[in-house]
Scaffold this motif. Structure first.
Motif, PDB file in Angstrom:
ATOM      1  N   VAL A  43      37.715  -2.792  11.244  1.00  0.00           N
ATOM      2  CA  VAL A  43      38.874  -2.945  10.348  1.00  0.00           C
ATOM      3  C   VAL A  43      40.151  -3.184  11.148  1.00  0.00           C
ATOM      4  N   ILE A  44      40.953  -4.136  10.661  1.00  0.00           N
ATOM      5  CA  ILE A  44      42.325  -4.299  11.146  1.00  0.00           C
ATOM      6  C   ILE A  44      43.243  -4.017   9.959  1.00  0.00           C
ATOM      7  N   ASP A  45      44.258  -3.176  10.168  1.00  0.00           N
ATOM      8  CA  ASP A  45      45.245  -2.971   9.104  1.00  0.00           C
ATOM      9  C   ASP A  45      46.539  -2.456   9.746  1.00  0.00           C
ATOM     10  N   ASP A  46      47.674  -2.763   9.123  1.00  0.00           N
ATOM     11  CA  ASP A  46      48.949  -2.260   9.670  1.00  0.00           C
ATOM     12  C   ASP A  46      49.558  -1.179   8.773  1.00  0.00           C
ATOM     13  N   PHE A  47      48.819  -0.753   7.787  1.00  0.00           N
ATOM     14  CA  PHE A  47      49.266   0.297   6.835  1.00  0.00           C
ATOM     15  C   PHE A  47      50.544  -0.097   6.088  1.00  0.00           C
ATOM     16  N   SER A  48      50.788  -1.407   5.966  1.00  0.00           N
ATOM     17  CA  SER A  48      52.011  -1.802   5.225  1.00  0.00           C
ATOM     18  C   SER A  48      51.875  -1.460   3.745  1.00  0.00           C
ATOM     19  N   ASN A  49      50.644  -1.384   3.239  1.00  0.00           N
ATOM     20  CA  ASN A  49      50.482  -0.999   1.829  1.00  0.00           C
ATOM     21  C   ASN A  49      49.280  -0.062   1.689  1.00  0.00           C
ATOM     22  N   SER A  50      49.080   0.773   2.731  1.00  0.00           N
ATOM     23  CA  SER A  50      47.963   1.734   2.688  1.00  0.00           C
ATOM     24  C   SER A  50      48.309   2.898   3.610  1.00  0.00           C
ATOM     25  N   ARG A  51      47.401   3.832   3.751  1.00  0.00           N
ATOM     26  CA  ARG A  51      47.681   5.050   4.540  1.00  0.00           C
ATOM     27  C   ARG A  51      46.540   5.375   5.483  1.00  0.00           C
ATOM     28  N   PRO A  52      46.809   5.988   6.626  1.00  0.00           N
ATOM     29  CA  PRO A  52      45.748   6.307   7.601  1.00  0.00           C
ATOM     30  C   PRO A  52      44.620   7.167   7.026  1.00  0.00           C
ATOM     31  N   GLU A  53      44.963   8.039   6.045  1.00  0.00           N
ATOM     32  CA  GLU A  53      43.911   8.940   5.538  1.00  0.00           C
ATOM     33  C   GLU A  53      42.790   8.194   4.801  1.00  0.00           C
ATOM     34  N   VAL A  54      43.020   6.911   4.509  1.00  0.00           N
ATOM     35  CA  VAL A  54      41.935   6.127   3.883  1.00  0.00           C
ATOM     36  C   VAL A  54      40.727   6.045   4.822  1.00  0.00           C
ATOM     37  N   LEU A  55      40.986   6.004   6.121  1.00  0.00           N
ATOM     38  CA  LEU A  55      39.867   5.965   7.092  1.00  0.00           C
ATOM     39  C   LEU A  55      39.024   7.238   6.978  1.00  0.00           C
ATOM     40  N   ASP A  56      39.706   8.370   6.775  1.00  0.00           N
ATOM     41  CA  ASP A  56      38.962   9.638   6.611  1.00  0.00           C
ATOM     42  C   ASP A  56      38.145   9.598   5.322  1.00  0.00           C
TER      43      ASP A  56
ATOM     44  N   GLY B 187      43.298  -1.109   2.708  1.00  0.00           N
ATOM     45  CA  GLY B 187      44.001  -1.363   1.447  1.00  0.00           C
ATOM     46  C   GLY B 187      43.136  -0.982   0.262  1.00  0.00           C
ATOM     47  N   TYR B 188      43.696  -1.167  -0.917  1.00  0.00           N
ATOM     48  CA  TYR B 188      42.977  -0.771  -2.141  1.00  0.00           C
ATOM     49  C   TYR B 188      41.627  -1.477  -2.225  1.00  0.00           C
ATOM     50  N   ILE B 189      41.636  -2.799  -2.151  1.00  0.00           N
ATOM     51  CA  ILE B 189      40.389  -3.543  -2.303  1.00  0.00           C
ATOM     52  C   ILE B 189      39.564  -3.467  -1.015  1.00  0.00           C
ATOM     53  N   GLY B 190      40.262  -3.616   0.131  1.00  0.00           N
ATOM     54  CA  GLY B 190      39.559  -3.597   1.413  1.00  0.00           C
ATOM     55  C   GLY B 190      38.776  -2.325   1.648  1.00  0.00           C
ATOM     56  N   SER B 191      39.339  -1.182   1.271  1.00  0.00           N
ATOM     57  CA  SER B 191      38.642   0.099   1.525  1.00  0.00           C
ATOM     58  C   SER B 191      37.369   0.206   0.680  1.00  0.00           C
ATOM     59  N   HIS B 192      37.426  -0.304  -0.537  1.00  0.00           N
ATOM     60  CA  HIS B 192      36.206  -0.280  -1.384  1.00  0.00           C
ATOM     61  C   HIS B 192      35.153  -1.246  -0.835  1.00  0.00           C
ATOM     62  N   ILE B 193      35.614  -2.364  -0.259  1.00  0.00           N
ATOM     63  CA  ILE B 193      34.669  -3.313   0.361  1.00  0.00           C
ATOM     64  C   ILE B 193      34.004  -2.648   1.563  1.00  0.00           C
TER      65      ILE B 193
ATOM     66  N   PHE C  89      49.927  -9.931   1.116  1.00  0.00           N
ATOM     67  CA  PHE C  89      50.786  -9.318   0.094  1.00  0.00           C
ATOM     68  C   PHE C  89      50.301  -9.846  -1.255  1.00  0.00           C
ATOM     69  N   LYS C  90      50.346  -9.001  -2.307  1.00  0.00           N
ATOM     70  CA  LYS C  90      49.604  -9.431  -3.500  1.00  0.00           C
ATOM     71  C   LYS C  90      50.266  -9.170  -4.841  1.00  0.00           C
ATOM     72  N   ALA C  91      51.577  -9.043  -4.854  1.00  0.00           N
ATOM     73  CA  ALA C  91      52.190  -8.748  -6.152  1.00  0.00           C
ATOM     74  C   ALA C  91      52.911  -9.977  -6.694  1.00  0.00           C
ATOM     75  N   VAL C  92      52.479 -10.409  -7.870  1.00  0.00           N
ATOM     76  CA  VAL C  92      53.030 -11.629  -8.474  1.00  0.00           C
ATOM     77  C   VAL C  92      54.543 -11.505  -8.619  1.00  0.00           C
ATOM     78  N   GLY C  93      54.957 -10.428  -9.261  1.00  0.00           N
ATOM     79  CA  GLY C  93      56.409 -10.280  -9.521  1.00  0.00           C
ATOM     80  C   GLY C  93      57.209 -10.239  -8.241  1.00  0.00           C
TER      81      GLY C  93
END
Ligand code: WQD
Length: 383
Positions: A29-42, A10-16, A83-87
């Motif tokens: 890493v565990i992720d289901d790509f619900s709000n990210s993409r596989p190419e982040v691993l690359d 995810g956005y924050i997880g990948s920077h961590i 999940f992290k969107a207030v609205g």
């Protein structure tokens, strides 16, 4: 240490992940790509030279989660999978409570079973509710949260606090993020949510690239200097570095609570104008009704992070808006470039760049379609 990052693409997880690897840690890493993409691993590999060990599934699958604990000698967990969107949470409470609470319960269960005694939990400033006083210290009351997202974070803090009380040798760290924005300086990782963004910065970016026609500013009648909402925006790399220090320094058993913010609030209009000024782009906006669940002002007192972790946010607002834009230009230059390519020569040159980058052939008849759809703000995928 061998550290499990739940939500690590995810956005924050990948920077961590990047900061952990660069600090010499091993990362699973565990992720289901619900709000990210596989190419982040690359991208993580391109930045660090390290391919993280990766498992693709949702942590709600308890059996698969247990398998990760069986297969890896984990020293600690950083739990960002939520999940992290207030609205959005106001409209989807069931999804938010099920996903955010159940994943935390499963993670705590496996940590206890496999004696992994250290967790850093991605919490949020929204647990403070609508603060009576600002800046916010960690001792401020956990006010009435104003949306299911914030309530789920407050509930997860309670769950982990109770788990630690029952397991006194555990170290539970609750990091309360304020508003993370920006991207890694390489431009290879950044905030790239699927669909229409809920958060301010990714929405600004899609308007600046032409994918979306106009930013709606949710209310200009708050009790703030210019009437728009004020938040403590923190560069995501500063936030990620805070996690490395927290996982290394908060090893003592107990519950450690820390704000990760800059201590400075900016309004929505200040963010929009800074983005336009630094990146020389125009961001169309219009004032709209307030968004349910929003509050007027929220920013941190980051004293404890400095005293206990030796952590201070170093990057400026200019760094945040510049790095956000740099990420998009690297990732989605064709939207931005297409809008700027006005002369035939520019279009030709730009088209060739796209053809080389995406290994496609834009037939002549497609050019008008390609550029006209961009200019009409139709952000649907064109390549
Ligand atoms: C910021 C401001 C909106 C979108 C965030 C994260 C949450 C948590 C806390 C980490 C508000 C305004 C927004 C738009 C707008 N962070 N806005 N138009 O609500 O403060 O919550 O910080 O855990 O995960 O969501 O962030 O970016 O949604 O809103 O005017 O299209 O921008 O009203 O004042 P928020 P946000």
């Amino acid at each position: 240490m061998n550290i499990l990052v739940a939500g690590g693409t995810g956005y924050i997880g990948s920077h961590i992940c990047v900061e952990l690897i660069e600090a010499g840690h091993d990362v699973v890493v565990i992720d289901d790509f619900s709000n990210s993409r596989p190419e982040v691993l690359d991208s993580i590999e391109k930045i660090t030279g390290t391919r993280v060990k990766f498992y693709e599934f949702n942590i709600l699958d308890e059996e698969k989660t247990e398998n990760v604990f069986k297969e890896n000698q984990l020293d600690a967990v950083i739990h960002c999978a939520a999940f992290k969107a207030v609205g959005e949470s106001v409209a989807k409470p069931i999804e938010y409570y099920e996903n955010n609470l159940m994943t935390t319960l499963i993670m705590a269960k496996m940590m206890k079973k496999y004696q992994v005694n250290s967790i850093v939990f991605s919490s949020s400033a929204t647990v403070y509710g609508d603060p009576k006083v600002v800046p916010l210290t960690e001792d401020c009351p956990l006010g009435e949260t104003t949306n299911p997202y914030g309530t789920s974070k407050a509930m997860m803090e309670r769950v982990l606090t109770d788990v630690q009380f029952a397991n006194p040798n555990m170290s539970v760290t609750l990091l309360r993020y304020f508003n993370p924005i920006g991207a890694h300086e390489s431009g290879l990782i950044g905030e790239n949510p699927k669909g229409i963004p809920n958060n301010l910065m990714p929405y600004i970016m899609k308007v600046a690239t032409g994918e979306l026609p106009c930013l709606g500013i949710f209310g200009d009648d708050y009790d703030t200097p210019d009437g728009t909402g004020v938040r403590d925006y923190i560069h995501v790399v500063d936030l990620a570095k805070g996690h490395v220090l927290a996982i290394e320094k908060y090893q003592e058993p107990g519950v450690h609570i820390c704000n990760l913010g800059t201590g400075r609030g900016y309004s929505v209009l200040e963010i929009v104008h800074a983005f336009e000024k630094v990146n020389h782009v125009k961001v169309n906006y219009e004032i709209k009704e307030r968004r349910p669940g929003d509050i007027a002002t929220c920013y941190a007192d980051p004293t404890r992070a400095k005293e206990q972790l030796g952590w201070v946010a170093e990057k400026t607002l200019e760094d945040m808006v510049r790095d956000s834009w740099n990420f998009l230009q690297k990732k989605k230059c064709f939207y931005y470039g297409a809008r700027q390519a006005s002369t035939d020569l520019q279009r030709r040159m730009f088209g060739q760049e796209i053809e080389q980058k995406y290994k496609i052939k834009i037939q002549d008849f497609q050019y008008d379609t390609f550029f006209n759809r961009i200019r009409s703000g139709d952000g649907s995928k064109l390549v």
